[in-house]
Design an enzyme around this catalytic site. Structure first.
Site, PDB file in Angstrom:
ATOM      1  N   ARG A  12      80.951  58.719  66.249  1.00  0.00           N
ATOM      2  CA  ARG A  12      81.113  60.173  66.242  1.00  0.00           C
ATOM      3  C   ARG A  12      82.577  60.504  66.018  1.00  0.00           C
ATOM      4  O   ARG A  12      83.462  59.868  66.593  1.00  0.00           O
ATOM      5  CB  ARG A  12      80.673  60.781  67.582  1.00  0.00           C
ATOM      6  CG  ARG A  12      79.191  60.634  67.912  1.00  0.00           C
ATOM      7  CD  ARG A  12      78.334  61.571  67.057  1.00  0.00           C
ATOM      8  NE  ARG A  12      76.944  61.548  67.478  1.00  0.00           N
ATOM      9  CZ  ARG A  12      76.028  60.685  67.061  1.00  0.00           C
ATOM     10  NH1 ARG A  12      76.390  59.740  66.205  1.00  0.00           N
ATOM     11  NH2 ARG A  12      74.783  60.754  67.476  1.00  0.00           N
ATOM     12  N   GLU A  14      81.619  68.230  58.295  1.00  0.00           N
ATOM     13  CA  GLU A  14      80.680  67.575  57.379  1.00  0.00           C
ATOM     14  C   GLU A  14      79.801  68.643  56.717  1.00  0.00           C
ATOM     15  O   GLU A  14      79.275  69.515  57.405  1.00  0.00           O
ATOM     16  CB  GLU A  14      79.817  66.559  58.132  1.00  0.00           C
ATOM     17  CG  GLU A  14      80.626  65.393  58.695  1.00  0.00           C
ATOM     18  CD  GLU A  14      79.778  64.355  59.411  1.00  0.00           C
ATOM     19  OE1 GLU A  14      78.530  64.481  59.396  1.00  0.00           O
ATOM     20  OE2 GLU A  14      80.348  63.413  59.987  1.00  0.00           O
ATOM     21  N   HIS A  20      78.494  59.714  56.261  1.00  0.00           N
ATOM     22  CA  HIS A  20      77.653  59.748  57.471  1.00  0.00           C
ATOM     23  C   HIS A  20      76.242  59.240  57.188  1.00  0.00           C
ATOM     24  O   HIS A  20      75.256  59.891  57.501  1.00  0.00           O
ATOM     25  CB  HIS A  20      77.598  61.166  58.060  1.00  0.00           C
ATOM     26  CG  HIS A  20      77.230  61.161  59.520  1.00  0.00           C
ATOM     27  ND1 HIS A  20      77.543  62.210  60.363  1.00  0.00           N
ATOM     28  CD2 HIS A  20      76.572  60.245  60.293  1.00  0.00           C
ATOM     29  CE1 HIS A  20      77.095  61.940  61.581  1.00  0.00           C
ATOM     30  NE2 HIS A  20      76.501  60.763  61.563  1.00  0.00           N
TER      31      HIS A  20
END
Length: 335
Positions: free
Chosen positions: A246, A274, A293
């Site tokens: 994270r 993001e 991601h």
């Protein structure tokens, strides 16, 4: 009647549930006296008034919080089976108050993320991002060859922050390749460390001693910006930082400042914003490897997640103990 509600959009449904998993869900629904209803995501739960006989809800990312109002529409609900890992965003106190069991498929993601973390670690040890960037940028061959020293994983000290499911999967891969692994995790016991074959250490000590540091810690109040400017400065010259967990764990501004000096390298799959903006300064740095991601998104990992969910639903239908149940104690440690 509907016994099992699967609130998973069609694209993810195809990724999670192969023919065997779908058959397992149908069999479990039949054992509960009904059938499976497929919904186009969790938001579809808000569109209907009531599923009075639904016993199981299968969820994925974007699931609305299971508050009292939503649970009133599911009066027979006994199990929530999540295809992802963390259930924190939607597992409300109302779920526990009604005695609804919750399970999740995070174990299915562990190997996928661990392999990406290993890939990142090897790439940083061998200075792949710098060489790749140099050749793409048209740097003369001799200049591209003049990269900083490169290292093998064999015998190298790698620091792992967080002995989570994914952390342990990564540790197994690193140990198999001969790395000396340091671990910082407040919940890791001496016995577990011995079983894993790792050296438990304090975080600051880990940062000072590791050639590459890999983050596998959860997003909790106490882990926000765990890796800040002070701790980044503890990394040895030429060290690398891997984050497939994270962005919450790292002060991104401090990391960017450290990376701009060229003193350390990084490999990142997670970011504060993001999608990562096209003009973000991280994109232009030669000592950074970036991915969007997707560390958990392997074909095999997704199918493992679906298989875990189907098995948990089957276990619930038979009255057997769940293998991946989420407890209140788990929630305190869960990302």
């Amino acid at each position: 009647m509907t016994a099992v509600l699967v609130a998973v959009p069609p694209d993810l449904r195809a990724a999670f549930f192969d023919a065997a998993a779908e058959a397992g869900l149908r069999a479990a629904a039949a054992a509960l006296g009904g059938h499976v209803a497929w919904l186009d995501g969790g938001a579809a739960l808000l569109d209907a008034t009531r599923w009075p006989q639904a016993r199981v809800l299968v969820t994925t990312w974007g699931q609305p919080p299971l508050d009292a109002d939503l649970l009133d529409r599911l009066p027979a609900l006994g199990l929530v089976a999540h295809t992802g890992a963390t259930v924190r965003p939607f597992r409300t106190p109302a779920v526990a108050a009604r005695g609804i069991a919750v399970t999740q498929a995070g174990q299915g993601m562990a190997r996928s993320v661990a392999e990406v973390a290993l890939t990142f670690t090897l790439a940083l040890l061998h200075r792949v991002p710098r060489s790749d960037h140099a050749l793409h940028a048209g740097t003369p061959w001799a200049a591209a060859e003049a990269a900083p020293p490169r290292h093998e994983v064999l015998g190298t000290t790698i620091g792992v922050v967080g002995a989570s499911r994914t952390g342990r999967a990564n540790i197994a891969l690193l140990r198999a390749l001969g790395a000396h692994v340091l671990v910082s995790d407040p919940y890791l016991t001496t016995e577990d460390a011995a079983t894993l074959g790792v050296e438990p250490v304090a975080l600051d000590d880990l940062l000072r001693r590791s050639r590459v540091v890999v983050l596998h810690a959860p997003s909790l109040p106490g882990t926000h910006h765990l890796i800040d400017a002070r701790r980044l400065a503890l990394l040895p010259d030429g060290a690398g930082l891997v984050n497939t967990a994270r962005s919450w764990l790292v002060d991104e501004a401090a990391l960017l400042a450290e990376l701009r000096t060229g003193r350390i390298d990084a490999a990142l799959d997670v970011f504060d914003e993001e999608p990562l903006p096209g003009d973000h300064p991280l994109r232009g740095l030669p000592n950074v490897l970036l991915t969007p991601h997707h560390a958990a998104g392997t074909v095999e990992g997704r199918l493992r997640q679906g298989g875990i969910v189907a098995d948990e639903v089957a276990r619930y239908a038979r009255g057997d103990a769940l293998r991946h149940a989420v407890t209140d104690e788990d929630l305190e440690r869960m990302a």
